[in-house]
Design a protein around this motif. Structure first.
Motif, PDB file in Angstrom:
ATOM      1  N   LEU A  25     -48.474  18.449  21.656  1.00  0.00           N
ATOM      2  CA  LEU A  25     -48.688  19.267  22.391  1.00  0.00           C
ATOM      3  C   LEU A  25     -49.848  19.331  23.352  1.00  0.00           C
ATOM      4  CD1 LEU A  25     -48.619  22.220  19.689  1.00  0.00           C
ATOM      5  CD2 LEU A  25     -46.967  21.520  21.186  1.00  0.00           C
ATOM      6  N   TYR A  59     -50.824  29.473  24.932  1.00  0.00           N
ATOM      7  CA  TYR A  59     -49.725  29.213  24.064  1.00  0.00           C
ATOM      8  C   TYR A  59     -50.309  29.532  22.574  1.00  0.00           C
ATOM      9  CZ  TYR A  59     -48.379  25.719  27.662  1.00  0.00           C
ATOM     10  OH  TYR A  59     -47.908  25.139  29.031  1.00  0.00           O
ATOM     11  N   GLY A  61     -48.789  28.630  18.913  1.00  0.00           N
ATOM     12  CA  GLY A  61     -48.043  27.523  17.987  1.00  0.00           C
ATOM     13  C   GLY A  61     -47.549  28.410  16.738  1.00  0.00           C
ATOM     14  N   LYS A  63     -45.495  27.893  13.031  1.00  0.00           N
ATOM     15  CA  LYS A  63     -44.982  27.069  11.948  1.00  0.00           C
ATOM     16  C   LYS A  63     -43.857  27.871  11.504  1.00  0.00           C
ATOM     17  CE  LYS A  63     -46.071  24.275   7.916  1.00  0.00           C
ATOM     18  NZ  LYS A  63     -46.847  23.437   7.303  1.00  0.00           N
ATOM     19  N   SER A  92     -39.886  26.340  21.830  1.00  0.00           N
ATOM     20  CA  SER A  92     -40.588  25.453  22.704  1.00  0.00           C
ATOM     21  C   SER A  92     -40.594  26.114  24.202  1.00  0.00           C
ATOM     22  CB  SER A  92     -39.456  24.257  22.808  1.00  0.00           C
ATOM     23  OG  SER A  92     -39.952  23.306  23.851  1.00  0.00           O
ATOM     24  N   GLN A 145     -48.963  31.242  12.489  1.00  0.00           N
ATOM     25  CA  GLN A 145     -49.348  30.914  13.761  1.00  0.00           C
ATOM     26  C   GLN A 145     -50.753  30.822  14.159  1.00  0.00           C
ATOM     27  OE1 GLN A 145     -48.347  35.114  15.231  1.00  0.00           O
ATOM     28  NE2 GLN A 145     -50.742  35.347  15.595  1.00  0.00           N
ATOM     29  N   VAL A 148     -52.706  27.416  20.625  1.00  0.00           N
ATOM     30  CA  VAL A 148     -52.700  26.190  20.876  1.00  0.00           C
ATOM     31  C   VAL A 148     -53.458  25.923  22.205  1.00  0.00           C
ATOM     32  CG1 VAL A 148     -51.214  24.413  21.565  1.00  0.00           C
ATOM     33  CG2 VAL A 148     -50.663  25.450  19.542  1.00  0.00           C
ATOM     34  N   GLU A 153     -55.660  19.614  21.480  1.00  0.00           N
ATOM     35  CA  GLU A 153     -54.643  19.081  20.592  1.00  0.00           C
ATOM     36  C   GLU A 153     -54.892  17.585  20.370  1.00  0.00           C
ATOM     37  OE1 GLU A 153     -52.638  20.923  18.708  1.00  0.00           O
ATOM     38  OE2 GLU A 153     -53.592  22.804  19.626  1.00  0.00           O
ATOM     39  N   GLN A 157     -50.219  16.380  15.841  1.00  0.00           N
ATOM     40  CA  GLN A 157     -50.808  17.836  15.682  1.00  0.00           C
ATOM     41  C   GLN A 157     -50.935  18.107  14.167  1.00  0.00           C
ATOM     42  OE1 GLN A 157     -48.035  20.241  17.545  1.00  0.00           O
ATOM     43  NE2 GLN A 157     -47.072  20.710  15.626  1.00  0.00           N
ATOM     44  N   CYS A 192     -44.727  27.618  21.236  1.00  0.00           N
ATOM     45  CA  CYS A 192     -44.186  26.020  20.962  1.00  0.00           C
ATOM     46  C   CYS A 192     -44.400  25.923  19.504  1.00  0.00           C
ATOM     47  CB  CYS A 192     -45.460  25.244  21.630  1.00  0.00           C
ATOM     48  SG  CYS A 192     -47.015  25.581  21.410  1.00  0.00           S
ATOM     49  N   SER A 193     -43.677  24.883  18.943  1.00  0.00           N
ATOM     50  CA  SER A 193     -43.615  24.364  17.668  1.00  0.00           C
ATOM     51  C   SER A 193     -44.710  23.897  17.140  1.00  0.00           C
ATOM     52  CB  SER A 193     -42.186  23.703  17.391  1.00  0.00           C
ATOM     53  OG  SER A 193     -41.113  24.662  17.600  1.00  0.00           O
ATOM     54  N   LEU A 194     -45.065  24.206  15.747  1.00  0.00           N
ATOM     55  CA  LEU A 194     -46.097  23.238  15.070  1.00  0.00           C
ATOM     56  C   LEU A 194     -44.960  22.489  14.227  1.00  0.00           C
ATOM     57  CD1 LEU A 194     -48.750  25.873  14.290  1.00  0.00           C
ATOM     58  CD2 LEU A 194     -48.711  24.386  16.155  1.00  0.00           C
TER      59      LEU A 194
END
Length: 203
Positions: A25, A59, A61, A63, A92, A145, A148, A153, A157, A192-194
Motif C-alpha cells: 500500500l 484510504y 484498509g 481485512k 481495491s 478496518q 491507511v 505503510e 503491510q 483497499c485490502s489489508l
C-alpha cells in the motif's frame, strides 16, 4: 466539508496496479513529482481565478476473515487462494487484473476498483465468496478496518499467514473490528485490502 468558491480539489490515485496485487500500500503515496506533473498539466486549462488542491484520497484498509467449507472435489489451498485473490481484487482502489477467468466473471468486466464514497456491505462479501468455485458453505465472515496512510505503510503491510509473529502496522492504527452490516465510506475515501484471512473449517 464544502470547498470555498473558486477551489477545485483533485484526488489522485497513482497507477500502482502491481503493488496492490502484492499488498504494497506504500505505492499509493502521492509523491511530489506526480503532484507537480498533474498540476503543470492542469494549469493550462484552469481559469486564473481557480485554485487547484491536489491531494491523496483518504484510504480505509479492510481485512476480511472468512471461515468457509470447501467442496470435496477441490483442494482447500486452491479455494483459499481463489477467495483471497477475489477479495483483494474487489476491495481495491484500482482494478486489479486476475488470471482466473471465473473470478473476473464474479466481479464483472465493468469493475474498475472501489468507487469514491461507496459503502461496503457485509452481505456483498458473503455473496461474492459464495460464488467462488470450490466454496461449499460460508460459516462466518468478520471485517476489521483501519485508516491507511500510504506514506506510513511498510512494504509488507502484514505478517503473511503462517509466518508467525504479529503484524506490523503504523503506530496508532490498530485494526478495529466492525460489528455492523455496513461500513460507511466518506465521499473522499477509497477502500483497499489489508491481508485477508481465509480459513477452511469442517462442519
Amino acid at each position: 466539508g464544502a470547498l470555498p468558491p473558486g477551489m477545485i480539489e483533485l484526488l489522485v490515485v497513482p497507477a500502482a496496479f502491481e503493488a496492490l496485487k502484492v499488498g504494497d500500500l506504500s505505492k499509493l503515496a502521492l509523491d511530489q513529482e506526480l503532484r507537480k506533473s498533474v498540476r503543470s498539466y492542469l494549469d493550462g486549462y484552469r481559469l486564473l481565478t481557480t485554485t487547484l488542491n491536489i491531494r491523496e484520497p483518504r484510504y480505509l484498509g479492510i481485512k476480511v476473515v472468512a471461515k468457509i467449507v470447501s467442496s470435496e472435489t477441490h483442494r482447500p489451498e486452491t479455494v483459499v487462494a481463489r477467495v483471497t485473490e477475489l477479495l483483494r481484487c474487489y476491495i481495491s482502489p484500482l482494478a486489479i487484473q486476475t488470471e482466473e477467468e471465473r473470478l473476473t466473471d464474479i466481479l464483472g468486466s465493468g469493475w474498475q476498483g472501489w468507487p469514491f464514497g461507496r459503502d461496503l456491505f457485509l452481505s456483498e462479501i458473503y455473496s461474492l465468496v459464495q460464488q467462488v468455485p470450490g466454496v461449499k458453505h460460508i460459516v462466518d465472515v468478520q471485517i476489521s478496518q483501519r485508516p491507511v496512510i500510504p506514506g506510513q505503510e511498510s512494504v509488507l503491510q502484514e505478517t503473511p499467514q503462517g509466518a508467525g509473529g504479529e503484524a506490523t502496522v503504523p503506530h496508532g492504527t490498530d485494526l478495529a473490528a466492525v460489528d455492523r452490516r455496513r461500513i460507511p465510506v466518506p465521499t473522499d475515501t477509497l477502500l483497499c485490502s489489508l491481508e485477508h484471512e481465509v480459513q477452511v473449517v469442517e462442519l
